[in-house]
Motif scaffolding. Structure first.
Motif, PDB file in Angstrom:
ATOM      1  N   MET A  57      43.322  45.482  33.534  1.00  0.00           N
ATOM      2  CA  MET A  57      42.849  46.848  33.301  1.00  0.00           C
ATOM      3  C   MET A  57      41.322  46.901  33.333  1.00  0.00           C
ATOM      4  O   MET A  57      40.729  47.848  33.875  1.00  0.00           O
ATOM      5  CB  MET A  57      43.382  47.363  31.969  1.00  0.00           C
ATOM      6  N   LYS A  58      40.669  45.884  32.790  1.00  0.00           N
ATOM      7  CA  LYS A  58      39.209  45.833  32.827  1.00  0.00           C
ATOM      8  C   LYS A  58      38.720  45.604  34.254  1.00  0.00           C
ATOM      9  O   LYS A  58      37.692  46.163  34.659  1.00  0.00           O
ATOM     10  CB  LYS A  58      38.703  44.731  31.902  1.00  0.00           C
ATOM     11  N   ALA A  59      39.431  44.779  35.013  1.00  0.00           N
ATOM     12  CA  ALA A  59      39.054  44.558  36.417  1.00  0.00           C
ATOM     13  C   ALA A  59      39.133  45.842  37.221  1.00  0.00           C
ATOM     14  O   ALA A  59      38.393  46.034  38.194  1.00  0.00           O
ATOM     15  CB  ALA A  59      39.962  43.491  37.033  1.00  0.00           C
ATOM     16  N   LEU A  60      40.029  46.738  36.819  1.00  0.00           N
ATOM     17  CA  LEU A  60      40.196  48.030  37.488  1.00  0.00           C
ATOM     18  C   LEU A  60      39.351  49.124  36.850  1.00  0.00           C
ATOM     19  O   LEU A  60      39.521  50.308  37.181  1.00  0.00           O
ATOM     20  CB  LEU A  60      41.677  48.422  37.460  1.00  0.00           C
ATOM     21  N   GLN A  61      38.460  48.715  35.927  1.00  0.00           N
ATOM     22  CA  GLN A  61      37.546  49.654  35.254  1.00  0.00           C
ATOM     23  C   GLN A  61      38.294  50.744  34.485  1.00  0.00           C
ATOM     24  O   GLN A  61      37.878  51.900  34.451  1.00  0.00           O
ATOM     25  CB  GLN A  61      36.595  50.298  36.284  1.00  0.00           C
ATOM     26  N   LEU A  62      39.409  50.360  33.868  1.00  0.00           N
ATOM     27  CA  LEU A  62      40.233  51.333  33.136  1.00  0.00           C
ATOM     28  C   LEU A  62      40.122  51.163  31.624  1.00  0.00           C
ATOM     29  O   LEU A  62      40.888  51.778  30.874  1.00  0.00           O
ATOM     30  CB  LEU A  62      41.694  51.210  33.584  1.00  0.00           C
ATOM     31  N   GLY A  63      39.207  50.330  31.180  1.00  0.00           N
ATOM     32  CA  GLY A  63      38.956  50.225  29.752  1.00  0.00           C
ATOM     33  C   GLY A  63      39.989  49.420  28.997  1.00  0.00           C
ATOM     34  O   GLY A  63      40.689  48.573  29.558  1.00  0.00           O
TER      35      GLY A  63
END
Length: 307
Positions: free
Chosen positions: A204-210
């Motif tokens: 989720m962080k890799a996808l910039q989704l927090g």
């Protein structure tokens, strides 16, 4: 003294002489019983839904259905049976009999009631019966299945939420398709599932989704990428290419990039960076000799212009 048939006065079921001969020549008692059960219902139900009435497991009723199709007594299926059609229907008497005669099933029912925090209805217990009898899952595996479903729902929706029995049944069919039908197989699956869930925040962080948990459809994508062999760093590269092209995260586009890399055997950041460079156009490729010639022409042209 010769035996005589006992007429019960119930509604009759009629078989033609040709049908009786086919069944006798086949010599398959299960096929004959299934055919009688279908006639009793006037052929209005799918054969596999009668597993509860006949108290057969999945393998047994599928074999009998196949025999009837080969005999031409059941029409060939144009498409595979829908999952809902495969599920057997258990009557109240079937449920009561199992609860009365099987201590293991009694214990399973009590444990599931505690886990779900409610009293199971007859249809609810019928679902458990289908998982154990029809799918052949041991009681211990079914309990692990229920615990897994409860934990998954609580993680997604919060403490106190519980799955419905239909959700548990759906997951049970998924386990059966994956061959998770022993305690060891269930333990191995749950360990792998926990490991994959543990790294979801990194994706989720890799996808910039927090820091939020993924939605079900998002989780499905991420788990698929995990199965392909992509770590969060590789997914971050696919995200960057997606945003560069689409100006935002488009899950389908990002998935297409990763599928392309997977087909090319590129999974690590190093493999992707080395193997996903655009090929140079033929017109852009020049040998050192060509470059030197071009430089000389340029210098000659510059010298002439200065005269």
């Amino acid at each position: 003294m010769p035996s005589c048939l006992v007429h019960t006065g119930d509604e009759s079921v009629t078989l033609s002489a040709a049908t009786v001969k086919r069944l006798l020549d086949r010599g398959d008692g299960d096929a004959a019983l299934l055919y009688l059960a279908l006639l009793r219902r006037q052929g209005t139900v799918p054969p596999r839904s009668l597993a509860g009435e006949l108290r057969w497991d999945r393998g047994r009723i599928e074999a009998a259905e196949t025999a009837l199709r080969e005999l031409g007594l059941v029409a060939p299926a144009e498409t595979p049976p829908a999952p809902a059609e495969e599920r057997p229907v258990y009557q109240r008497a079937d449920v009561a009999e199992r609860l009365e005669h099987s201590k293991a099933f009694q214990a399973l029912t009590r444990q599931v009631e505690v886990k779900l925090g409610k009293k199971l209805t007859t249809p609810d217990v019928g679902i458990l019966l289908g998982l154990t009898d029809y799918l052949g899952l041991p009681e211990g595996v079914v309990y692990l299945l229920v615990c897994h479903c409860v934990e998954r729902v609580q993680r997604r929706f919060g403490e106190g939420r519980r799955p419905g029995m239909k959700q548990i049944e759906k997951e049970g069919y998924a386990w059966a398709r994956m061959g998770i039908d022993t305690q060891a197989a269930a333990d191995a699956y749950l360990r792998t599932y926990a490991q994959r869930q543990g790294v979801l925040p990194q994706y989720m962080k890799a996808l910039q989704l927090g820091d939020r948990p993924p939605a079900p459809s998002e989780e499905k994508y991420i788990l698929t990428w995990q199965e392909m062999g992509f770590g969060p760093e590789a997914v971050a590269l696919a995200y960057d290419k997606t945003v560069l092209k689409c100006h935002e995260l488009k899950w389908a586009y990002c998935n297409g990039i990763l599928k392309k890399w997977n087909e090319a055997g590129l999974h690590t950041v190093e493999e992707i960076q080395a193997g996903d460079r655009p090929a140079a156009r033929r017109g852009d490729q020049q040998s050192p000799r060509d470059t030197e010639t071009e430089m000389r022409r340029y210098m000659q042209e510059l010298h002439r212009n200065r005269r």
